[in-house]
Design an enzyme around this catalytic site. Sequence first.
Site, PDB file in Angstrom:
ATOM      1  N   GLU A  35      -3.238  68.035   8.915  1.00  0.00           N
ATOM      2  CA  GLU A  35      -3.235  67.407  10.241  1.00  0.00           C
ATOM      3  C   GLU A  35      -4.311  66.323  10.313  1.00  0.00           C
ATOM      4  O   GLU A  35      -5.453  66.543   9.879  1.00  0.00           O
ATOM      5  CB  GLU A  35      -3.486  68.495  11.281  1.00  0.00           C
ATOM      6  CG  GLU A  35      -2.526  68.511  12.429  1.00  0.00           C
ATOM      7  CD  GLU A  35      -1.064  68.669  12.046  1.00  0.00           C
ATOM      8  OE1 GLU A  35      -0.370  67.651  11.831  1.00  0.00           O
ATOM      9  OE2 GLU A  35      -0.608  69.823  11.980  1.00  0.00           O
ATOM     10  N   ASP A  38      -2.730  61.896   7.649  1.00  0.00           N
ATOM     11  CA  ASP A  38      -1.784  60.830   7.234  1.00  0.00           C
ATOM     12  C   ASP A  38      -2.384  59.437   7.388  1.00  0.00           C
ATOM     13  O   ASP A  38      -2.302  58.607   6.466  1.00  0.00           O
ATOM     14  CB  ASP A  38      -0.401  60.954   7.912  1.00  0.00           C
ATOM     15  CG  ASP A  38      -0.387  60.899   9.428  1.00  0.00           C
ATOM     16  OD1 ASP A  38      -1.476  60.905  10.046  1.00  0.00           O
ATOM     17  OD2 ASP A  38       0.734  60.841   9.997  1.00  0.00           O
ATOM     18  N   GLY A 122       7.546  66.619  23.893  1.00  0.00           N
ATOM     19  CA  GLY A 122       6.144  66.959  24.191  1.00  0.00           C
ATOM     20  C   GLY A 122       5.677  68.233  23.522  1.00  0.00           C
ATOM     21  O   GLY A 122       4.568  68.691  23.766  1.00  0.00           O
ATOM     22  N   LEU A 125       6.995  68.258  18.146  1.00  0.00           N
ATOM     23  CA  LEU A 125       8.011  68.393  17.090  1.00  0.00           C
ATOM     24  C   LEU A 125       8.625  67.039  16.742  1.00  0.00           C
ATOM     25  O   LEU A 125       9.667  66.959  16.111  1.00  0.00           O
ATOM     26  CB  LEU A 125       9.100  69.381  17.535  1.00  0.00           C
ATOM     27  CG  LEU A 125       8.594  70.802  17.803  1.00  0.00           C
ATOM     28  CD1 LEU A 125       9.712  71.681  18.338  1.00  0.00           C
ATOM     29  CD2 LEU A 125       8.020  71.411  16.521  1.00  0.00           C
ATOM     30  N   SER A 128      10.285  61.790  19.161  1.00  0.00           N
ATOM     31  CA  SER A 128      10.369  60.325  19.147  1.00  0.00           C
ATOM     32  C   SER A 128      10.648  59.791  17.736  1.00  0.00           C
ATOM     33  O   SER A 128      11.425  58.847  17.577  1.00  0.00           O
ATOM     34  CB  SER A 128       9.110  59.691  19.746  1.00  0.00           C
ATOM     35  OG  SER A 128       7.974  60.204  19.136  1.00  0.00           O
ATOM     36  N   GLU A 160       7.212  52.379  16.283  1.00  0.00           N
ATOM     37  CA  GLU A 160       6.301  53.193  17.100  1.00  0.00           C
ATOM     38  C   GLU A 160       4.939  52.502  17.269  1.00  0.00           C
ATOM     39  O   GLU A 160       4.377  52.466  18.355  1.00  0.00           O
ATOM     40  CB  GLU A 160       6.128  54.569  16.441  1.00  0.00           C
ATOM     41  CG  GLU A 160       5.253  55.502  17.215  1.00  0.00           C
ATOM     42  CD  GLU A 160       6.006  56.646  17.870  1.00  0.00           C
ATOM     43  OE1 GLU A 160       7.180  56.885  17.526  1.00  0.00           O
ATOM     44  OE2 GLU A 160       5.402  57.300  18.729  1.00  0.00           O
ATOM     45  N   ASP A 172       5.566  61.710  10.573  1.00  0.00           N
ATOM     46  CA  ASP A 172       6.697  62.203  11.369  1.00  0.00           C
ATOM     47  C   ASP A 172       8.016  61.559  10.960  1.00  0.00           C
ATOM     48  O   ASP A 172       9.020  62.237  10.750  1.00  0.00           O
ATOM     49  CB  ASP A 172       6.439  61.946  12.862  1.00  0.00           C
ATOM     50  CG  ASP A 172       5.137  62.568  13.328  1.00  0.00           C
ATOM     51  OD1 ASP A 172       4.601  63.435  12.615  1.00  0.00           O
ATOM     52  OD2 ASP A 172       4.649  62.182  14.407  1.00  0.00           O
ATOM     53  N   TYR A 222      -6.379  60.300  20.224  1.00  0.00           N
ATOM     54  CA  TYR A 222      -5.809  60.046  18.890  1.00  0.00           C
ATOM     55  C   TYR A 222      -6.360  58.723  18.350  1.00  0.00           C
ATOM     56  O   TYR A 222      -6.812  58.634  17.207  1.00  0.00           O
ATOM     57  CB  TYR A 222      -4.281  59.988  18.990  1.00  0.00           C
ATOM     58  CG  TYR A 222      -3.564  59.912  17.663  1.00  0.00           C
ATOM     59  CD1 TYR A 222      -3.205  61.073  16.985  1.00  0.00           C
ATOM     60  CD2 TYR A 222      -3.253  58.689  17.072  1.00  0.00           C
ATOM     61  CE1 TYR A 222      -2.550  61.019  15.767  1.00  0.00           C
ATOM     62  CE2 TYR A 222      -2.590  58.621  15.854  1.00  0.00           C
ATOM     63  CZ  TYR A 222      -2.234  59.787  15.210  1.00  0.00           C
ATOM     64  OH  TYR A 222      -1.585  59.730  13.995  1.00  0.00           O
TER      65      TYR A 222
HETATM   66  C1  GLA Z   1       0.887  62.962  15.387  1.00  0.00           C
HETATM   67  C2  GLA Z   1       1.135  61.658  14.637  1.00  0.00           C
HETATM   68  C3  GLA Z   1       1.184  61.887  13.133  1.00  0.00           C
HETATM   69  C4  GLA Z   1      -0.035  62.663  12.652  1.00  0.00           C
HETATM   70  C5  GLA Z   1      -0.257  63.901  13.525  1.00  0.00           C
HETATM   71  C6  GLA Z   1      -1.540  64.613  13.192  1.00  0.00           C
HETATM   72  O1  GLA Z   1       1.978  63.827  15.233  1.00  0.00           O
HETATM   73  O2  GLA Z   1       2.350  61.093  15.062  1.00  0.00           O
HETATM   74  O3  GLA Z   1       1.285  60.648  12.457  1.00  0.00           O
HETATM   75  O4  GLA Z   1      -1.176  61.848  12.614  1.00  0.00           O
HETATM   76  O5  GLA Z   1      -0.294  63.564  14.905  1.00  0.00           O
HETATM   77  O6  GLA Z   1      -1.478  65.144  11.911  1.00  0.00           O
END
Ligand code: GLA
Length: 385
Positions: A35, A38, A122, A125, A128, A160, A172, A222
């Site tokens: 997590e 990426d 939300g 998962l 989007s 995105e 994702d 984020y």
């Molecule tokens: C969101 C982002 C991903 C990743 C996760 C955290 O889902 O869309 O690109 O950074 O958070 O691992």
Amino acid sequence: MTHSGFSSIRTVFQERFGGEPRLFQSPGRINVIGEHTDYNGGYVLPAGIDLCCRVRIAPTKEARSSLIAHDLGETFEFEATALPDACPPWAAYILGVIHSMAHRGKSVGNFNAVFTADIPIGAGLSSSAALESVFACAFNELFQFHFSNMELTRIAQQAENEYVGLQCGIMDMFASIHAKKDQALLLDCRSLDFHYVPLNMQQYVILLLDTGIKHELASSEYNVRRQECEAVVEHFNRLGHSLVSLRDLTLPLLKTQRPVLDPILFARARHVVGENQRVLDLKRLVRHADWKSAGQLMYASHQSLRNDYSVSCPELDVLVETVQPINGVMGARMMGGGFGGCTINIVEQSHVDHLLETVNTVYQSKYGILPKSYIAHTGDGACAI
Ligand code: GLA
């Protein structure tokens, strides 16, 4: 139970536009571990799930395109070759894909489409990414652009990042496009090299527990985390190192700067360095179906996301802390960006009912709502059906 929208969208299409549309689908994703790695050029271990976004679509000779968001009961009309300045929020994901394709010299022609999804919005998962991926896949086929899956992934991410305006990493959409049933994907987010890791679940299931909340902070924090990670890279590069991203940092090197580095930045970097290692370690354990040891890494990931990366929230912590002592639970952690959404839990199938009883009682008494729960089954990536 099959999502009712899946059977309705063909009828809606035919009543509204006539003709025989094609059908495409793309899945949501889970992430076993990895997590906030990426966008730091690191490793992730996601998998596609059997919840997905589906679109019925056909090109049209009309001067305008019509998009119907079946689940919202909303329609948006526009000209695909001259994108409008404003659109409903849900349409931005699709217009973003058209924009990214145009950026690569491929012009999406006008089309009619009706889409639906059974991926909860939300819940972390990646509904989007599934929406972007299914339209990227559909446009590629309908207009014969011959983009590779890797290019489609980049197109969805660019949609995105630049059109929707969220600076997400690539995990994702990569998972939504490349997923394979019964497999996770070990992805190196720098080189984009990847391979499939069979998810040998044996007597275990992947249980998702949904907090049912998404705190406001999610997208602003984020972006702050991304900046904090870049600040650490700059710190080391000012000292003469040549890090491209936190992926290049090691724990011993990070520790040399503990006395001078801002403690928050130190903690952020420690999470990323540790999490990358956990992905590689967990991948090895999964190969041998050692879910007991893998589960320990998931708990460690949660602690690190909570304490060092500060992206958890009380609701996620309660879910993880409640399941940890329950018999048959191998591991649990928050999943995705954080500040709400789901936890991912590896649980012995025969213990799921008991776990849900306990979790429901605790969560309801604290927050007055029941957490939703899903057994996640893996699924295939974006495709025509
Ligand atoms: C969101 C982002 C991903 C990743 C996760 C955290 O889902 O869309 O690109 O950074 O958070 O691992």
